[in-house]
Write an enzyme that holds these catalytic residues in place. Structure first.
Site, PDB file in Angstrom:
ATOM      1  N   HIS A  32      53.963 -19.753 -17.783  1.00 60.12           N
ATOM      2  CA  HIS A  32      53.736 -19.562 -18.845  1.00 60.12           C
ATOM      3  C   HIS A  32      53.222 -20.356 -19.777  1.00 60.12           C
ATOM      4  CE1 HIS A  32      57.081 -18.384 -22.612  1.00 60.12           C
ATOM      5  NE2 HIS A  32      56.668 -19.873 -22.661  1.00 60.12           N
ATOM      6  N   CYS A  66      61.215 -16.526 -19.490  1.00 58.01           N
ATOM      7  CA  CYS A  66      60.005 -16.425 -19.480  1.00 58.01           C
ATOM      8  C   CYS A  66      59.708 -17.837 -17.924  1.00 58.01           C
ATOM      9  CB  CYS A  66      59.091 -15.919 -20.308  1.00 58.01           C
ATOM     10  SG  CYS A  66      59.458 -14.588 -21.426  1.00 58.01           S
TER      11      CYS A  66
END
Length: 560
Positions: free
Chosen positions: A129, A75
């Site tokens: 993120h 991510c």
């Protein structure tokens, strides 16, 4: 219909100027939708199992890039790379533990660029993120006009919310729930959609163009989703991955032991041996069922969001981009989750709806994106004519979105770009909207990478901290091949040793689309390295691997 045909004829006559003319007339709003762990399991990408009618409807009015690839299949590194248009070796983010502006360079992001050009920029859900990777602020105030919104119910995602067979609550992988029994009677993606629609309503009559990024949490694990979506995928109709076993020719360094899946309560009860022990087949089927159900649940949220564009009269003035940070393995090669260089983890959906370019303006005010409820409405088949088959990358998103919205695309970065705040390491794909694809482009290549702490699977192989990275797997994906080298890496200097080859992979995609038959040969590689020994030290790793792939592929063709 007659008016629409006339418009298209004019566009055909002036096709080389169409995008530039639109850009001069005004700037488009942007709705930028990002899924989490979304592989290309969508109807518009040829998946015959999934029910994704709203995204398929979007694709039918868009340009679809069939072979788009992330730069790292995890991510934080992937999102940072895409939103800065810099590769992980430039952001120097391979884990979750640093903020690029401090760690590598003060790089301008995609929303920051729009903000600097007069756009109101808004973030809902998981876009950057969260945590240190975005300075605990989602990069506010650099990237966003107001602080980013995060759904309150996300705090429960990692808690014991899943009812087990014993009637107690567990932190399970499989977590289909009755939404009315969840805290607040909601789930994160439901909340994010509500907030995104609210923001759209607030901007419907505004004079300032907006860039609204909406990050959905699904189909990321745990599969905490409304239980009714399981009904779309009867367990007796689910099948295993076509290649559910670990290939004997897969280098151990390439294998990811899917520790985040193993740590879930329901998976721990299975007592699966580390690292290669397979998940029981009946549980594999349930994982695949829940993943597909999570996709359909997320698709419904996309449908709600797009439907609001119609209701607010914004469909003709708003560009929509749909993508994901990376894919997810569903048992292919005996692997689960992401954390690898295979297509199933690096390949992502990439869809661009550009009103007036990918579809004609809706002069009759007919609904462009009517909401489709997969749970109650008959299944619909959408035709998708506007596709690009050649390889593209997520670092291409920044310059392409900018140009297609009416802004100037950032200039290409120099070879060393740590001091450059605004530039792109990707390509502006605007030309693909103006010219029909003429076939295979041998120069089109994506470049992905993944770090490892050792040559064999370890408990931290999936997510090694920077200090523990000893090997970096660099991977090229072309039309015909995937070529990967696992090379020695120094985490203190961020330097890769091109002569320290730990393992290699070469897959010939025409005969092996699943990338199961590694035909890499140490002897062939040795000969190739001797042939290329005189390359200047200044030649980039990407260029070296391109030349190596050309040599290896030519050798394979001669042998054939």
């Amino acid at each position: 219909m007659y008016i629409c045909v006339r418009i298209w004829l004019l566009l055909l006559v002036f096709h080389t100027l169409a995008v530039a003319v639109v850009a001069r007339r005004g700037r488009r709003n942007v709705v930028f939708i990002m899924a989490d762990d979304m592989r290309t399991s969508l109807g518009c990408y040829g998946d015959s199992v999934v029910k994704s009618p709203n995204i398929d409807q979007l694709a039918s009015k868009s340009q679809v890039f069939l072979n788009a690839y992330a730069q790292q299949a995890v991510c934080a590194p992937s999102r940072t790379s895409m939103l800065t248009s810099r590769r992980p070796d430039t952001t120097r983010l391979y884990d979750f533990n640093s903020y690029w502006r401090v760690h590598s360079g003060n790089y301008t992001t995609l929303p920051q660029y729009f903000k600097s050009r007069g756009y109101l920029t808004l973030s809902v859900g998981k876009v950057f993120h969260p945590g240190i990777a975005s300075n605990y602020t989602d990069d506010y105030p650099y990237s966003w006009s107001i602080p980013a919104y995060h759904p309150a119910s996300f705090r429960y995602e990692k808690e014991k919310m899943c009812k087990g067979d014993d009637g107690k609550l567990h932190a399970n992988l499989l977590c289909a729930v009755n939404v009315t029994q969840q805290p607040g009677g909601t789930l994160p993606d439901l909340e994010s959609t509500d907030e995104a629609v609210r923001l759209l309503k607030s901007r419907a009559n505004g004079d300032v163009p907006f860039f609204l990024a909406v990050g959905f949490h699904k189909p990321h694990i745990p599969f905490r989703i409304p239980q009714e979506y399981l009904s779309l995928y009867p367990i007796d109709q689910m099948t295993l991955a076509p290649d559910p076993n670990v290939s004997k020719l897969l280098p151990p360094v390439a294998y990811n032991p899917w520790m985040d899946v193993r740590r879930r309560d329901d998976v721990q009860k299975l007592n699966i041996s580390f690292p290669y022990g397979p998940i029981p087949k009946d549980f594999q089927l349930r994982i695949r069922q829940h993943y597909y159900a999570a996709v359909s649940y997320m698709d419904a949220q996309v449908g709600r969001l797009l439907g609001s564009l119609d209701e607010l009269g914004l469909s003709n003035s708003t560009m929509v981009v749909f993508t994901s940070d990376h894919g997810w393995s569903l048992g292919e090669h005996g692997e689960w989750a992401k954390y690898s260089n295979f297509d199933v983890t690096t390949r992502v959906p990439l869809i661009f709806y550009v009103p007036g370019v990918t579809t004609c303006h809706n002069w009759r005010e007919e609904s462009t994106f009517p909401f489709i409820d997969a749970l109650t409405q008959p299944e619909r088949i959408f035709k998708n004519d506007n596709v690009i088959r050649n390889v593209v990358e997520l670092v291409d998103v920044f310059p392409t979105v900018s140009y297609m919205a009416g802004l100037k695309a950032p200039e290409p970065c120099p070879d060393v770009s740590f001091q450059e705040e605004l530039c792109t390491e990707g390509d502006n794909l605007a030309h693909t909207f103006r010219h029909r694809e003429r076939g295979e482009d041998e120069e089109a290549i994506s470049f992905s990478q993944y770090p490892r702490p050792a040559d064999t699977p370890q408990v931290n192989s999936d997510l090694p901290d920077l200090k523990d990275i000893k090997i970096m797997g660099y991977s090229l994906r072309s039309w015909d091949y995937r070529y990967t080298l696992w090379l020695g890496f120094n985490p203190k200097t961020y330097q890769v040793n091109v002569s320290d080859v730990h393992a290699g992979e070469l897959y010939m995609l025409a005969d092996d689309p699943g990338q199961d038959k590694n035909v890499y040969s140490d002897s062939d590689h040795g000969v190739m390295m001797r042939k290329m020994a005189n390359l200047p030290r200044t030649v980039s790793l990407q260029m070296r691997m391109k030349l190596q792939l050309l040599y290896l592929s030519a050798g394979r063709k001669r042998k054939a």
